[in-house]
Design a protein around this motif. Sequence first.
Motif, mmCIF file in Angstrom:
data_model
loop_
_atom_site.group_PDB
_atom_site.id
_atom_site.type_symbol
_atom_site.label_atom_id
_atom_site.label_comp_id
_atom_site.label_asym_id
_atom_site.label_seq_id
_atom_site.Cartn_x
_atom_site.Cartn_y
_atom_site.Cartn_z
ATOM 1 N N ARG A 20 0.827 -1.214 0.000
ATOM 2 C CA ARG A 20 0.000 0.000 0.000
ATOM 3 C C ARG A 20 0.863 1.266 0.000
ATOM 4 N NH1 ARG A 20 -2.955 -3.231 3.942
ATOM 5 N NH2 ARG A 20 -2.062 -1.895 5.558
ATOM 6 N N HIS A 30 -5.214 3.578 -2.702
ATOM 7 C CA HIS A 30 -5.469 2.261 -2.098
ATOM 8 C C HIS A 30 -4.587 2.108 -0.877
ATOM 9 C CE1 HIS A 30 -6.239 1.697 -6.489
ATOM 10 N NE2 HIS A 30 -7.338 1.117 -6.025
ATOM 11 N N ILE A 82 -0.373 -4.202 -4.514
ATOM 12 C CA ILE A 82 -1.698 -3.680 -4.854
ATOM 13 C C ILE A 82 -1.701 -3.441 -6.351
ATOM 14 C CG2 ILE A 82 -3.263 -1.722 -4.588
ATOM 15 C CD1 ILE A 82 -3.063 -3.089 -1.991
ATOM 16 N N HIS A 113 -7.671 -7.580 -2.924
ATOM 17 C CA HIS A 113 -7.929 -6.516 -3.899
ATOM 18 C C HIS A 113 -7.684 -7.016 -5.315
ATOM 19 C CE1 HIS A 113 -7.311 -2.567 -5.936
ATOM 20 N NE2 HIS A 113 -8.385 -2.299 -5.190
#
Lengths: 269, 585
Positions: A20, A30, A82, A113
């Motif tokens: 992140r 995010h 991510i 995710h």
Amino acid sequence: MQRPDWAPETIDVERPSVARMYDYYLGGSHNFAVDRAAAQAMVAAVPEAPLMAQANRAFLRRAVQFLCEAGIRQFLDIGSGIPTVGNVHEIAQRHAPDSRVVYVDVDPVAVAHSREILAGNESATVVQEDLRHPERILAHPDVRAMIDFSQPVAVLIVAVLHFVGEHDRPAEVLRTLRAALAPGSYLVLSQASDDGRSEAERAEAQKVYQRTDNPLWVRSRAELTAFFDGFELVEPGVVWVPQWRPETPDSAEDAERAVFLGGVGRLGG
Amino acid sequence: MGSGDSVGEPPDGPARPGAFARAWAKALAGTSYLPMTHAQLETLLQRLTDQLAAALRTEPLDLRAGHRVATELVASHIASAEALGRTVEVIQLRLVRDLDLVADDIADRMARLLAAIATGYARALRDRTLDEQEAIRRAALIARADAERALRASEARFRHQATHDPLTDLPNRTLFAERLAAVCTAHRDDVHRVGLCFLDIDRFKRINDSYGHQIGDRALVAAAHRLSRAVEPHLVARLGGDAFMILVERSTGTGDVVAVAESALAALAEPVLVGGHDVTVTASVGVVERQVAGTTPDDLWRAAGSTLHWAKSAGGAGWALYDAERDNREQARQALSAAIPGGLERGEFYLDYQPLTSLQDGSVLGVEALVRWQHPQLGVLRPDSFIGLAEETGLIVPLGSWVLAEACREAVGWSAATGEPPYVSVNLAVRQLRRPDLVQEVCSLLRHTGLPPNRLQLEITESMMMSGAEEPVRTLRALADLGVRIAIDDFGTGYSNLAYLRDLPVTELKVAGEFVRGLRAPEAADERILASLVSLAHALDLTVTAEGVETVGQAERLRAIGCDAGQGWHFGRPAPADHILARLR
């Protein structure tokens, strides 16, 4: 009673996640306050951090583009993080829709995710595994269902190796992966380097990443080159990532400010 | 497009990026990560440039064009504060000039267009930020839910492993104990009753021995499944090995639990085909059923265990019902047996002696040592209340040794007014006789006490000789060689195999009291048997002592028959050594 070793861990979003933080450097949202605080501390120590992340991401994009043009249709992206903009499957499947991509990450939030993003894409999947256990990655049923190891595969380990310390034997990890690959496969590596950094900068960057689950292990060009053992480096070898096949000559200026070294190797035979 | 041609000509086709688009692309470089090549960026910006130019040329000015361009920039990941600043700057500085846009109110139009771009950009960026925040939050929630689900699943799996038997997947002892404890704590009123069936497969080891463990295990699994089906919904646990326990949680009486035991036995009665073998098993069940109040899991468990033992000793293939009286009796025996070593240590045992009297002259030839236990709670106990136990548990060996040593120690001090002092006769248990060091033990006793060997008599029973084993015979010969007297006790009640009389170094036969009791009637069968026994014994050079002599009449008959000695109340009850010895002086 003692918990058996196959019991899963719980999710702790109170600790910064490198995946992140990386998203934050790339301008994404995010991330949580704890990630932004850690990322901002990193920027205070190393002001180029966002630039480094961008340069690294651009390297990944150019490397995947190169691999697509070299005929690679299978990608194993280990430490994918991510899935922000410019994912491997977007690049590869735009080039060749039949390209198959497996993302691997140890961060359960990143994996969750990715799974959302990949919902409905039958040629891409994500598994939660740790680079430090390559045999588990290679044996994972979802990996084996997506990737045919008798055909060339590109293994991408981009901006991850600096989280693998010597005690986790990265060379052995790479040997294990190499042993599973067919001739004509590729290895893409990039990682943070302290070549040309001051002692103070190094210490401060270390300190920031000590707060995450992933302390930082910077390496020299020689050390990263050694990880390509068994592969033939394609031009221009292991370089600062902006210098790796730049699109425009001026985009490679001040390349060492990118802090990341990268390269691409091909398995001969 | 519309009517506004006042601001110059539209460009010919989209095609190659013009000077403005190239300048814009250069301005955006490095503002954020752009997931496209530089050429792709220039192409994109050329398209947006065309839209902006068209808007500026159109009357009235359509501000939505500014919004659209801004939205598209953000959608293309050109989405940083810096990118907006550079965009505003480059448009303001170069757009009009590079595209050669000329109009009177161009400054005014440009200001309004830039405002629309900035507004649209901020709005799009905010939406994007909110969307991404929501996405990552959702991912975190999903990840956490996944992790918790996995944790629960693993805990459930772990719990299952901890509470189930891996072979049969039946609940194990742990789970059974938990359920039983729950039943016992939940229903402490005077209504609820509970039952246990403790089931053990009979001689299961034979199945393992004859078919191997693999077949044995499969037979166990088959038996386990039949059992749990047969007694549903009652809980069946495998306690380990071939032992199972069934919990009947709400019993209305003994009949309920017996019915469960019978279903279980019936389920096991059918042969099971395992690996091509027809394996047939039977089982024994201990059934306990009682009110929950006033009992504990431990009590129930123990009672079921005892009851199973009864079912087993009754021959197996059936059930036994718990019997409190029997259990109390057995427990008392158990407690008594457990107290023997302590009693020996504290000197609670002592010896009484009963005279063996000559029928010829009334002299005391010998005395039989009889062990007594001065129990601290139960008072004086006679051998029949504890010797059997001691024999079962093996405690007869230390107890017998003590008796032997004590008898020798006391006997050595005895003297007679005339002639030889009486010998002491000590009962020897079969376990003692089987010990390889018995001869050594007797030898050293005689040496330490100084008792002459011929003043020690060891009494063995007939049954001891029936085993046919070589070892006891050799031991007896060695003892006889020392000069110790050997007597056969209770002669005539077992299989009176005359062959061993020929082979064994026996010196005396003690004829069982029941023959003596039959002497009341003259010329009775018992008298003829006794007479034959005596003449047989004498023919073999053995003396005969009759036990259980209670009357003068019996003594007279025995003397008439030619019996050598008598023992019984008529001649003297068992008493401490000094009482007996007083008669000798």
